[in-house]
Design a protein around this motif. Structure first.
Motif, PDB file in Angstrom:
ATOM      1  N   THR A 218       0.866  -1.190   0.000  1.00 20.03           N
ATOM      2  CA  THR A 218       0.000   0.000   0.000  1.00 20.03           C
ATOM      3  C   THR A 218       0.896   1.231   0.000  1.00 20.03           C
ATOM      4  N   PRO A 219       1.554   1.504  -1.102  1.00 21.44           N
ATOM      5  CA  PRO A 219       2.552   2.574  -1.134  1.00 21.44           C
ATOM      6  C   PRO A 219       1.967   3.953  -0.898  1.00 21.44           C
ATOM      7  N   ALA A 220       2.747   4.770  -0.251  1.00 20.96           N
ATOM      8  CA  ALA A 220       2.354   6.154  -0.009  1.00 20.96           C
ATOM      9  C   ALA A 220       2.372   6.928  -1.329  1.00 20.96           C
ATOM     10  N   PRO A 221       1.635   8.037  -1.397  1.00 17.53           N
ATOM     11  CA  PRO A 221       1.638   8.838  -2.627  1.00 17.53           C
ATOM     12  C   PRO A 221       3.044   9.202  -3.103  1.00 17.53           C
ATOM     13  N   ALA A 222       3.934   9.476  -2.155  1.00 18.25           N
ATOM     14  CA  ALA A 222       5.305   9.840  -2.544  1.00 18.25           C
ATOM     15  C   ALA A 222       5.988   8.700  -3.272  1.00 18.25           C
ATOM     16  N   ALA A 223       5.730   7.455  -2.840  1.00 16.86           N
ATOM     17  CA  ALA A 223       6.332   6.294  -3.495  1.00 16.86           C
ATOM     18  C   ALA A 223       5.788   6.138  -4.912  1.00 16.86           C
ATOM     19  N   ARG A 224       4.503   6.349  -5.068  1.00 18.83           N
ATOM     20  CA  ARG A 224       3.918   6.266  -6.409  1.00 18.83           C
ATOM     21  C   ARG A 224       4.475   7.365  -7.322  1.00 18.83           C
ATOM     22  N   VAL A 225       4.639   8.542  -6.771  1.00 20.67           N
ATOM     23  CA  VAL A 225       5.221   9.639  -7.548  1.00 20.67           C
ATOM     24  C   VAL A 225       6.640   9.282  -7.984  1.00 20.67           C
ATOM     25  N   ALA A 226       7.394   8.643  -7.084  1.00 24.01           N
ATOM     26  CA  ALA A 226       8.750   8.219  -7.430  1.00 24.01           C
ATOM     27  C   ALA A 226       8.715   7.198  -8.565  1.00 24.01           C
ATOM     28  N   GLY A 227       7.748   6.258  -8.502  1.00 22.13           N
ATOM     29  CA  GLY A 227       7.618   5.275  -9.568  1.00 22.13           C
ATOM     30  C   GLY A 227       7.313   5.923 -10.903  1.00 22.13           C
ATOM     31  N   TRP A 228       6.340   6.833 -10.904  1.00 20.55           N
ATOM     32  CA  TRP A 228       6.026   7.547 -12.137  1.00 20.55           C
ATOM     33  C   TRP A 228       7.215   8.379 -12.604  1.00 20.55           C
ATOM     34  N   GLY A 229       7.975   8.890 -11.633  1.00 20.23           N
ATOM     35  CA  GLY A 229       9.146   9.696 -11.983  1.00 20.23           C
ATOM     36  C   GLY A 229      10.194   8.888 -12.735  1.00 20.23           C
ATOM     37  N   ILE A 230      10.414   7.643 -12.291  1.00 24.77           N
ATOM     38  CA  ILE A 230      11.382   6.779 -12.980  1.00 24.77           C
ATOM     39  C   ILE A 230      10.919   6.507 -14.409  1.00 24.77           C
ATOM     40  N   LEU A 231       9.654   6.147 -14.560  1.00 22.74           N
ATOM     41  CA  LEU A 231       9.127   5.856 -15.898  1.00 22.74           C
ATOM     42  C   LEU A 231       9.179   7.092 -16.789  1.00 22.74           C
ATOM     43  N   ALA A 232       8.879   8.244 -16.210  1.00 24.20           N
ATOM     44  CA  ALA A 232       8.907   9.486 -16.983  1.00 24.20           C
ATOM     45  C   ALA A 232      10.330   9.876 -17.350  1.00 24.20           C
ATOM     46  N   ALA A 233      11.278   9.621 -16.441  1.00 24.74           N
ATOM     47  CA  ALA A 233      12.677   9.978 -16.718  1.00 24.74           C
ATOM     48  C   ALA A 233      13.214   9.198 -17.907  1.00 24.74           C
ATOM     49  N   VAL A 234      12.869   7.916 -17.984  1.00 26.00           N
ATOM     50  CA  VAL A 234      13.319   7.112 -19.123  1.00 26.00           C
ATOM     51  C   VAL A 234      12.664   7.620 -20.407  1.00 26.00           C
TER      52      VAL A 234
END
Length: 391
Positions: A218-234
């Motif tokens: 149950t990841p926190a919003p910050a963790a989800r943002v980090a995940g999207w950030g990695i995908l967006a960075a690539v």
């Protein structure tokens, strides 16, 4: 979390499910009564459906990927991580044991592979008029490499699990594999070795509970943002490299089926084309390590952002083996009849339409009627071939 019962897992993309949570494994043996059905974790089935959509989209655009910079970037983006992630999920539900259940699932995978090799042989015979060549059953037909790879990994896992550092061992094997030009597509050897770290990592994640905590489930919003950030960075990296298609044919590296010498000769990175064995080996290992690291990061990122709740894609995600096998002939027909090429010629709009077709095809092949009609060739009965185990 879903409460659906979980049938035996084959370790392949889920057919009727293998997304259950750990249950009381020894309940039946210790109490004498059947163990209660394992609860399903929606996350894993949701992830499977997202990944199978990427598989279908990737195959739909693969023959026209070099027609545009955007098509090339989209193909490379998908291929950076979609199969590593799929194999990690397969490892997640594999166990390093030779139990009757494990033997049955492995034998069923072999049966499915042989059935579909026959189907592809018949397609080529009746459509193209050519019979099986010398590579029949040696070089798996198109998408069937995945089944051969999973069978090999499942057989090898009990031995790898006995090592002190199984993940480091698998990474070393993956990086060394490209040194030998003899390791290629026969029995999917190259891909098996190169993707082995993800299968082993999947097993370790389940065995050692690396992702069992609330921080992941149950990841926190910050963790989800980090995940999207990695995908967006690539994705941003591809945007910043608009001439990548002319500079580096990364797509050839991402098939993971050729040796480093061939790759540097046919897909050099800009002006970097080493010629000595030492330079080729060191450079190839460095590039492969970088690509594997990116794949690992993107796999982790996609698992962070995938929805945790139960929805229609959760149900569809339990049927991905049907999608994986059945989409191949359909996409092949669309290619051979010129439909894919014709749509691609429309430009960016055509590419978007191909992506939409891939998504729609994945959804259609996830329907309940598909599983009923094609069950005999996707989940063939194999109990007749197995010895009865006495309790």
């Amino acid at each position: 979390m879903s409460a659906e019962p979980t049938p035996a897992s084959t370790g392949a993309p889920a057919a009727t499910g293998s997304g259950g949570a750990p249950g009381a494994a020894g309940a039946e043996a210790t109490t004498g009564s059947p163990a209660p059905p394992k609860a399903r974790i929606a996350l894993w089935d949701n992830a499977r459906f997202v990944l199978i959509v990427l598989v279908v989209v990737g195959h739909t655009i693969s023959t026209v990927r070099t027609d545009s910079e955007f098509g090339f970037a989209l193909y490379a983006y998908i291929y950076l991580f979609h199969m590593p992630a799929m194999i990690l999920l397969s490892g997640l539900f594999s166990k390093p044991e030779v139990s009757p259940k494990a033997v049955r699932s492995t034998v069923q995978l072999l049966a499915v592979w042989l059935i579909w090799e026959g189907i592809w042989a018949l397609i080529h015979l009746f459509v193209e008029g050519r019979g099986p060549g010398p590579g029949f059953l040696v070089a798996p037909a198109w998408t069937l490499w995945f089944l051969v790879t999973l069978v090999t990994m499942r057989i090898a896992l009990p031995y790898i699990a006995r090592l002190r550092h199984p993940l480091l061992f698998s990474i070393a094997v993956a990086l060394i594999a490209g040194l030998s030009p003899a390791i290629g597509t026969d029995f999917s050897a190259s891909r098996t070795l190169c993707f082995l770290p993800f299968f082993v990592a999947g097993w370790l994640i389940r065995d050692r509970g690396w992702l069992d905590g609330a921080w992941f489930m149950t990841p926190a919003p910050a963790a989800r943002v980090a995940g999207w950030g990695i995908l967006a960075a690539v994705a941003a990296a591809f945007v910043l490299l608009p001439q990548l298609r002319e500079t580096w044919r990364i797509d050839r590296w991402l098939t993971w089926r050729d040796g480093y010498d061939w790759l540097f000769a046919h897909a050099p990175i800009g002006d970097w084309e080493p010629t000595t064995w030492a330079a080729i080996s060191a450079g190839g290992i460095a590039v492969a390590a970088g690509l594997l690291a990116v794949a690992a990061m993107m796999t982790f990122a996609i698992l962070l952002v995938v929805p945790r709740g139960h929805s229609v894609i959760t149900v569809w995600g339990s049927r991905t083996l049907f999608v994986y096998l059945l989409h191949g002939p359909i996409v092949w027909v669309l290619r051979e009849t010129g439909v894919v090429g014709g749509i691609s010629s429309l430009g960016q709009g055509g590419l978007a339409l191909l992506v939409a077709i891939g998504i729609l095809l994945a959804a259609l092949l996830s329907m309940t009627w598909v599983t009923r009609v094609f069950k005999p060739i996707i989940e063939p009965p194999i109990d007749w071939a197995l010895a009865r185990i006495s309790r």
